[in-house]
Design a protein around this motif. Sequence first.
Motif, PDB file in Angstrom:
ATOM      1  N   GLU A  99      14.016  -1.903 -27.265  1.00 49.31           N
ATOM      2  CA  GLU A  99      12.956  -1.866 -26.383  1.00 49.31           C
ATOM      3  C   GLU A  99      12.064  -3.152 -26.607  1.00 49.31           C
ATOM      4  OE1 GLU A  99      12.808   2.960 -25.634  1.00 49.31           O
ATOM      5  OE2 GLU A  99      11.161   1.930 -26.889  1.00 49.31           O
ATOM      6  N   ASN A 100      12.551  -4.065 -25.995  1.00 51.55           N
ATOM      7  CA  ASN A 100      12.064  -5.590 -26.547  1.00 51.55           C
ATOM      8  C   ASN A 100      11.543  -6.393 -25.536  1.00 51.55           C
ATOM      9  OD1 ASN A 100      13.220  -4.856 -29.044  1.00 51.55           O
ATOM     10  ND2 ASN A 100      15.100  -5.372 -28.297  1.00 51.55           N
ATOM     11  N   ILE A 101      10.526  -7.525 -25.647  1.00 49.30           N
ATOM     12  CA  ILE A 101       9.956  -8.381 -24.948  1.00 49.30           C
ATOM     13  C   ILE A 101      10.002  -9.500 -25.729  1.00 49.30           C
ATOM     14  CG2 ILE A 101       7.695  -9.255 -23.889  1.00 49.30           C
ATOM     15  CD1 ILE A 101       9.145  -6.842 -22.468  1.00 49.30           C
ATOM     16  N   GLY A 102      10.601 -10.796 -25.341  1.00 47.66           N
ATOM     17  CA  GLY A 102      10.625 -11.739 -25.828  1.00 47.66           C
ATOM     18  C   GLY A 102      10.473 -13.071 -25.227  1.00 47.66           C
ATOM     19  N   VAL A 103      10.349 -14.189 -25.786  1.00 47.08           N
ATOM     20  CA  VAL A 103      10.366 -15.528 -25.300  1.00 47.08           C
ATOM     21  C   VAL A 103      11.538 -16.422 -25.454  1.00 47.08           C
ATOM     22  CG1 VAL A 103       9.122 -17.881 -25.225  1.00 47.08           C
ATOM     23  CG2 VAL A 103       7.714 -15.774 -25.298  1.00 47.08           C
ATOM     24  N   ILE A 104      12.135 -17.115 -24.474  1.00 49.38           N
ATOM     25  CA  ILE A 104      13.071 -18.151 -24.794  1.00 49.38           C
ATOM     26  C   ILE A 104      12.848 -19.035 -25.430  1.00 49.38           C
ATOM     27  CG2 ILE A 104      14.922 -19.430 -23.651  1.00 49.38           C
ATOM     28  CD1 ILE A 104      14.750 -17.728 -20.943  1.00 49.38           C
ATOM     29  N   ASP A 105      13.427 -19.281 -26.562  1.00 50.71           N
ATOM     30  CA  ASP A 105      13.323 -20.389 -27.588  1.00 50.71           C
ATOM     31  C   ASP A 105      14.313 -21.564 -27.293  1.00 50.71           C
ATOM     32  OD1 ASP A 105      11.842 -20.718 -30.166  1.00 50.71           O
ATOM     33  OD2 ASP A 105      13.516 -21.419 -30.669  1.00 50.71           O
ATOM     34  N   ARG A 106      15.576 -21.167 -27.228  1.00 49.56           N
ATOM     35  CA  ARG A 106      16.648 -22.068 -26.973  1.00 49.56           C
ATOM     36  C   ARG A 106      17.530 -21.518 -25.752  1.00 49.56           C
ATOM     37  NH1 ARG A 106      17.494 -25.259 -31.516  1.00 49.56           N
ATOM     38  NH2 ARG A 106      15.231 -26.083 -31.909  1.00 49.56           N
ATOM     39  N   LEU A 107      17.788 -22.268 -24.960  1.00 50.27           N
ATOM     40  CA  LEU A 107      18.746 -21.777 -23.877  1.00 50.27           C
ATOM     41  C   LEU A 107      19.973 -22.410 -24.014  1.00 50.27           C
ATOM     42  CD1 LEU A 107      17.140 -22.059 -20.213  1.00 50.27           C
ATOM     43  CD2 LEU A 107      18.015 -19.992 -21.316  1.00 50.27           C
ATOM     44  N   GLY A 108      21.081 -21.660 -24.106  1.00 48.07           N
ATOM     45  CA  GLY A 108      22.521 -22.423 -24.384  1.00 48.07           C
ATOM     46  C   GLY A 108      22.803 -23.063 -23.050  1.00 48.07           C
TER      47      GLY A 108
ATOM     48  N   ASP B  19       9.893 -19.179 -21.390  1.00 48.63           N
ATOM     49  CA  ASP B  19       9.829 -18.068 -20.378  1.00 48.63           C
ATOM     50  C   ASP B  19       9.926 -16.635 -21.146  1.00 48.63           C
ATOM     51  OD1 ASP B  19       9.650 -19.837 -18.173  1.00 48.63           O
ATOM     52  OD2 ASP B  19      11.640 -19.132 -17.576  1.00 48.63           O
ATOM     53  N   ARG B  20       8.902 -15.910 -20.612  1.00 47.22           N
ATOM     54  CA  ARG B  20       9.181 -14.536 -21.141  1.00 47.22           C
ATOM     55  C   ARG B  20      10.252 -13.502 -20.536  1.00 47.22           C
ATOM     56  NH1 ARG B  20       4.126 -11.304 -20.243  1.00 47.22           N
ATOM     57  NH2 ARG B  20       4.376 -12.604 -18.380  1.00 47.22           N
ATOM     58  N   VAL B  21      11.066 -12.851 -21.394  1.00 48.97           N
ATOM     59  CA  VAL B  21      12.311 -12.314 -20.531  1.00 48.97           C
ATOM     60  C   VAL B  21      12.475 -10.769 -21.054  1.00 48.97           C
ATOM     61  CG1 VAL B  21      13.518 -14.226 -19.923  1.00 48.97           C
ATOM     62  CG2 VAL B  21      13.777 -13.437 -22.340  1.00 48.97           C
ATOM     63  N   ILE B  22      13.095  -9.976 -20.479  1.00 42.29           N
ATOM     64  CA  ILE B  22      13.730  -8.977 -20.701  1.00 42.29           C
ATOM     65  C   ILE B  22      15.188  -9.054 -20.602  1.00 42.29           C
ATOM     66  CG2 ILE B  22      14.462  -6.440 -19.915  1.00 42.29           C
ATOM     67  CD1 ILE B  22      11.262  -6.291 -19.116  1.00 42.29           C
TER      68      ILE B  22
ATOM     69  N   ASP C 177       4.894 -13.834 -14.212  1.00 39.64           N
ATOM     70  CA  ASP C 177       3.710 -14.467 -14.695  1.00 39.64           C
ATOM     71  C   ASP C 177       2.348 -13.389 -14.670  1.00 39.64           C
ATOM     72  OD1 ASP C 177       5.118 -16.577 -15.449  1.00 39.64           O
ATOM     73  OD2 ASP C 177       4.709 -17.996 -13.794  1.00 39.64           O
ATOM     74  N   THR C 178       2.341 -12.663 -13.620  1.00 36.71           N
ATOM     75  CA  THR C 178       1.000 -11.880 -13.399  1.00 36.71           C
ATOM     76  C   THR C 178       1.321 -10.735 -14.314  1.00 36.71           C
ATOM     77  OG1 THR C 178       2.382 -10.745 -11.635  1.00 36.71           O
ATOM     78  CG2 THR C 178       0.702 -12.467 -11.053  1.00 36.71           C
ATOM     79  N   MET C 179       2.213 -10.575 -14.997  1.00 37.54           N
ATOM     80  CA  MET C 179       2.354  -9.163 -15.754  1.00 37.54           C
ATOM     81  C   MET C 179       1.922  -9.361 -17.232  1.00 37.54           C
ATOM     82  SD  MET C 179       5.554  -6.838 -15.388  1.00 37.54           S
ATOM     83  CE  MET C 179       5.819  -5.416 -15.573  1.00 37.54           C
ATOM     84  N   SER C 180       1.248  -8.464 -18.073  1.00 34.20           N
ATOM     85  CA  SER C 180       1.155  -8.538 -19.233  1.00 34.20           C
ATOM     86  C   SER C 180       2.441  -7.996 -20.124  1.00 34.20           C
ATOM     87  CB  SER C 180      -0.212  -7.574 -19.778  1.00 34.20           C
ATOM     88  OG  SER C 180       0.528  -6.094 -19.643  1.00 34.20           O
ATOM     89  N   ASN C 181       2.225  -8.454 -21.290  1.00 36.70           N
ATOM     90  CA  ASN C 181       3.580  -7.993 -22.305  1.00 36.70           C
ATOM     91  C   ASN C 181       3.434  -6.536 -22.444  1.00 36.70           C
ATOM     92  OD1 ASN C 181       4.770 -10.420 -22.744  1.00 36.70           O
ATOM     93  ND2 ASN C 181       3.841 -10.670 -24.861  1.00 36.70           N
ATOM     94  N   ASP C 182       2.120  -5.926 -22.330  1.00 30.95           N
ATOM     95  CA  ASP C 182       2.021  -4.599 -22.586  1.00 30.95           C
ATOM     96  C   ASP C 182       2.666  -3.673 -21.384  1.00 30.95           C
ATOM     97  OD1 ASP C 182       0.836  -4.863 -24.913  1.00 30.95           O
ATOM     98  OD2 ASP C 182      -1.003  -4.128 -24.358  1.00 30.95           O
TER      99      ASP C 182
END
Lengths: 363, 363, 363, 363
Positions: free
Chosen positions: C62-71, C87-90, C146-151
């Motif tokens: 159950e994860n939230i992360g940020v794109i570090d490198r896009l292939g 970008d933050r992604v699910i 963008d309007t949404m918190s990580n929580d």
Amino acid sequence: MATCKAAVFVEVGEPLEIQEFPIPNVEPGGVLVKMDMAAVCATDVHNRYSPTCPRPMIFGHENIGVIDRLGKGVEKDVLGQPLKEGDRVIFRSTPCGRCFNCSIGENCQVVKNYGFITSDQPPHLRGGFGQYLYLDPSPWLLRIPDTMSNDRALMSVIGNHTVLNGIERIGGISLSDTVVVQGSGPIGMGALTQAKAAGANRVIVIGAPASRLELAREIGADDTIDIDEYRDPKQRVAKVKELTGGRGPDVVIECSGGNTAFQEGLEMVRVAGKFLVVGQLRDHGPQPPPITPFLITRKVLRLNGVISSKPHHIIRTVQMMNRVVKYPVEKLITHRFPLSDVNGAFESHETLEAMVAVVLPNA
Amino acid sequence: MATCKAAVFVEVGEPLEIQEFPIPNVEPGGVLVKMDMAAVCATDVHNRYSPTCPRPMIFGHENIGVIDRLGKGVEKDVLGQPLKEGDRVIFRSTPCGRCFNCSIGENCQVVKNYGFITSDQPPHLRGGFGQYLYLDPSPWLLRIPDTMSNDRALMSVIGNHTVLNGIERIGGISLSDTVVVQGSGPIGMGALTQAKAAGANRVIVIGAPASRLELAREIGADDTIDIDEYRDPKQRVAKVKELTGGRGPDVVIECSGGNTAFQEGLEMVRVAGKFLVVGQLRDHGPQPPPITPFLITRKVLRLNGVISSKPHHIIRTVQMMNRVVKYPVEKLITHRFPLSDVNGAFESHETLEAMVAVVLPNA
Amino acid sequence: MATCKAAVFVEVGEPLEIQEFPIPNVEPGGVLVKMDMAAVCATDVHNRYSPTCPRPMIFGHENIGVIDRLGKGVEKDVLGQPLKEGDRVIFRSTPCGRCFNCSIGENCQVVKNYGFITSDQPPHLRGGFGQYLYLDPSPWLLRIPDTMSNDRALMSVIGNHTVLNGIERIGGISLSDTVVVQGSGPIGMGALTQAKAAGANRVIVIGAPASRLELAREIGADDTIDIDEYRDPKQRVAKVKELTGGRGPDVVIECSGGNTAFQEGLEMVRVAGKFLVVGQLRDHGPQPPPITPFLITRKVLRLNGVISSKPHHIIRTVQMMNRVVKYPVEKLITHRFPLSDVNGAFESHETLEAMVAVVLPNA
Amino acid sequence: MATCKAAVFVEVGEPLEIQEFPIPNVEPGGVLVKMDMAAVCATDVHNRYSPTCPRPMIFGHENIGVIDRLGKGVEKDVLGQPLKEGDRVIFRSTPCGRCFNCSIGENCQVVKNYGFITSDQPPHLRGGFGQYLYLDPSPWLLRIPDTMSNDRALMSVIGNHTVLNGIERIGGISLSDTVVVQGSGPIGMGALTQAKAAGANRVIVIGAPASRLELAREIGADDTIDIDEYRDPKQRVAKVKELTGGRGPDVVIECSGGNTAFQEGLEMVRVAGKFLVVGQLRDHGPQPPPITPFLITRKVLRLNGVISSKPHHIIRTVQMMNRVVKYPVEKLITHRFPLSDVNGAFESHETLEAMVAVVLPNA
């Protein structure tokens, strides 16, 4: 005043008693039916031994009859076909339309169906095991097609309408489904008949005795599993898995009422399969069976229970028996009795000797 | 004999006429209702100009009243709650239960609802635009919760029950659906109300005039599109696409009856979306609109039409208005008239000045 | 070569071990995610004690992360929105599309999701409890608004997507349904959240301890039943009946996994009601509970099980948390831990001290 | 390097051109199929005249072939059955699994199916009208049962899978439904076949020429209506009403693509009936037909469109053709051509001389 005979449940566990009743006059909207056939249903047998079943009562709720007298204003059946005296009909009481269950489209809580009304008040004749049956004003009526035998017509209202209601609730049997039917009594035979009619790829019937399974194969079962041979539930589950390539059936229809049948069904059915629970009508008493609901979650199953039917299911089963089903389902009526031997009919049902035993009240 | 007043449709296109009627005695099972409020519906307006609408007739089928006299044997409402004189109720006629439509669970073909029965025969009082309304034996009754205002109760039976029936038919609005509502009259407001209550992510209302769209925003619309501003259907489709990220809404609910609305809806809705067609009640006459059904095939759409409702929808809309909906939907009742000015109520509806115009027959 | 840390399950019942791994290069189609938050789920806790769970393994699904490198070639998310580093992604693994389960639209039998893949082979980083997580080519990606918190974003993938899948399977929660939620853990809170969002009239949560029920009321529960107070299942059934006017709820959602919960649910739910069985994930061992399936038949119930979700459920829960749900669901995240204290996070979950405990791997 | 032949669409409206291509090597996960049969579909014919269809392209998407070379790692079909070279198979490309349409369970927006991919790039061989067809790694494969002829297997993927998808969307054909099929081409024959297999009481096929209706009756049509005889849509509607006791059919399946068919269907279908719109694939150009959507509302209809199918529909149609359907559906393959006469196959389709014309690329 003319009279007629009917078989009455008067004492728990005692034989039904043939009594004489006046043939009632027909009020506006009412209908007097002369009975052709009434089948003995497991519910009748159960009620005969039940201290909580009201009495006196004329049993018989799976009925075929002929219109003897049409009350004023009764002109057409549910399909808009004109009615006249002498027409063969299937009939039901009309639901109240204003209780909660009627409001949500379920079985009426208020109006009892014929075969479940006490006979102590006039017009007395409210069940199929009598020469006449009186329908209160505004009954639900369906004319039986002229091309259809009484036997076929009767099969429409034995098991089949309830099963059809249930099949609708699980979202239908899909073309090419593999279906397991648990139970080889009249309800199981209805499930088999409909699964085949609906395009099932394979129908496996589990039951006993061998003679019933023989009948099942005659009316279309692709495989049968004899519980006298496969005595352990685990064996039955294993056999079904083997017959379904290890995956399990797409659909299981429980029609046996057996104590272990529910758990067996959960174990048999494939992932994301459907399980229709028709036969579990009776309370299991103080020792209900152990069940593992995690199979429902893990296999993402869909389950539905069903009791009785809605009027349109009867319209459909009559058409189905008349034109769709090619198998000789009339063979399921194995025993016929005159009204005077109504208790013989019950006995043939209780011993499992009969698949379907019918009483011919005017024969 | 005591008398009361009611507004009667006597001649096509003419004002309704206030007439005097005897207040009927109440037979067993019947109920005499003293009217609180009756709303003017588009159907009433349409019927007033229709040569095929039977007359004389007391219109008014969106009704709130108080039990004035309870006939013998009427003891509980549909939820099993005890009833007494003085209770506020919503009511309907009970369906026949034996026609084909009743048998398939659709609107009864036989029994007319109150507001659609001619007034030439006793008990005459069969529509909401009168001081009293007489309910035939065995009516369907729902007690209005004490915590609920008449205004809120009335909104339950304006548009909302039909829309709820329709939403059920399209398989529900799913959490986070984007919904377009075509039309900003009372039915459109019902669709908006329910889409928001059901967890829609965004509801876009298309309509006019600006005052109605203002009201729409007050009761929850996320966006509105004014057809006085976006006059060309292509512009409206483009605007909806823009508001939905180019994809189109998940659900379109047509509540406008407009000639081009159906085609617009087909163009707006996303691939595999749902389209509920509520507003297309009238024949389009000799020049029906051009439509491109290939959009239904190519977009794999699901469409449903709906008219009226089943009793359980009323139970739900009443609860919804009482407890679920937080928006001030009572503001939609913009105009109130005494019975003597019933024609003023009709006029305010016809000019679109009123969103909902109600008559208070005993005010 | 740069390295990063991750918590690894190395031995049954032992604390997770922080290990160091190389940060992998990104192949075409792959994505390297820098982790923001990962929640401890009951499944993680269960697996930590399970001898059959493969190891070594980095838990966390159950994860939230940020794109570090896009292939190369990864340009858009599932909604067609452009993606860029930062970008933050699910994210999820993409199903195989050719197994039987994929073919029928159920959970893929072949591809494991992140958090369930062993870490012994490169690229090692396949679970949320690490600083980085590597996604194989062609992952399923959804950009977090963008309007949404990580929580809020995290809450979308805790319980909610599975519950939404389940609600869809029972045919939806209808407007004004009364809903009982059995269980007051994260899944139960998801069921409560969605039932309220979908327009339930009343939601009753059954659970414990009192602090969790307090939280339940804060996010919308209308009533709560404390099982520390109502200790006997019969008491709980009686209380639910009392709260529902004697009729029972329209819908029961089982989220507790309790041994008696299934039978309680069968007893509570109204005639023709719906029962969603989410929590029964674990085998009941040698003593499965006694169950009375006749309630399914007699009450004409509909039951569905559910595990996991389909991708569109995630799209919906994210939108729902972003725009639809007004309650402060972020309060359900009660405990936060750095990666170095991942075992503290597990402990807070196991003691029921935390409602939701999250690890912030890069905090 | 070994070579083979294939028919290529090179210029709009021109005959397909037989070209020579190298037989590709098989990479891990890929499969080389030697073609047995490929049917000419209306889509192929349409594309041959379409300036917007990309070219060069090898058409042919209704295919039966034999595994010539299995790439490393391809071991089982979708049902888990082992695969080996020489096995007959039905195949599809695997959807991407990460686009929006895949996420909602609809047709993939990214991956094209075989028969719709240009042939200018290696491995070139991507359509059925060639001796070999190359499947990219991880294709969807279904082994054809040994008991099943190529003809029957081919019929499974002509019309039937799309129709089955559609029937599922309208909620199934119920036992004893009366069904009208508009159109007597291959899709209409599929609808007829499935309606009969699903237990329809009566299937009425509307189409032309007489030879096709003759075939329809051979495979089970209860009635046929010849549009060369009933030329006016009003006549056809009247005839259907007459054949259905004035009520109209329960289900209409539109498979004709005709300009007036949609409106005819709306007029025919009964109140609360279902209307599946399969054939309306083409834009109606500048003059779309006039339609009366008020019939959707007033008749409370359910409509669904459908294109293509999901993989499980193919599994089902193959089983259905193998075991369920008793009618001689293989008779629908009326014309067979060698690859060298592929243009003759197209001609027989365009003139309506053939019901189904197939090319045998290796005959």
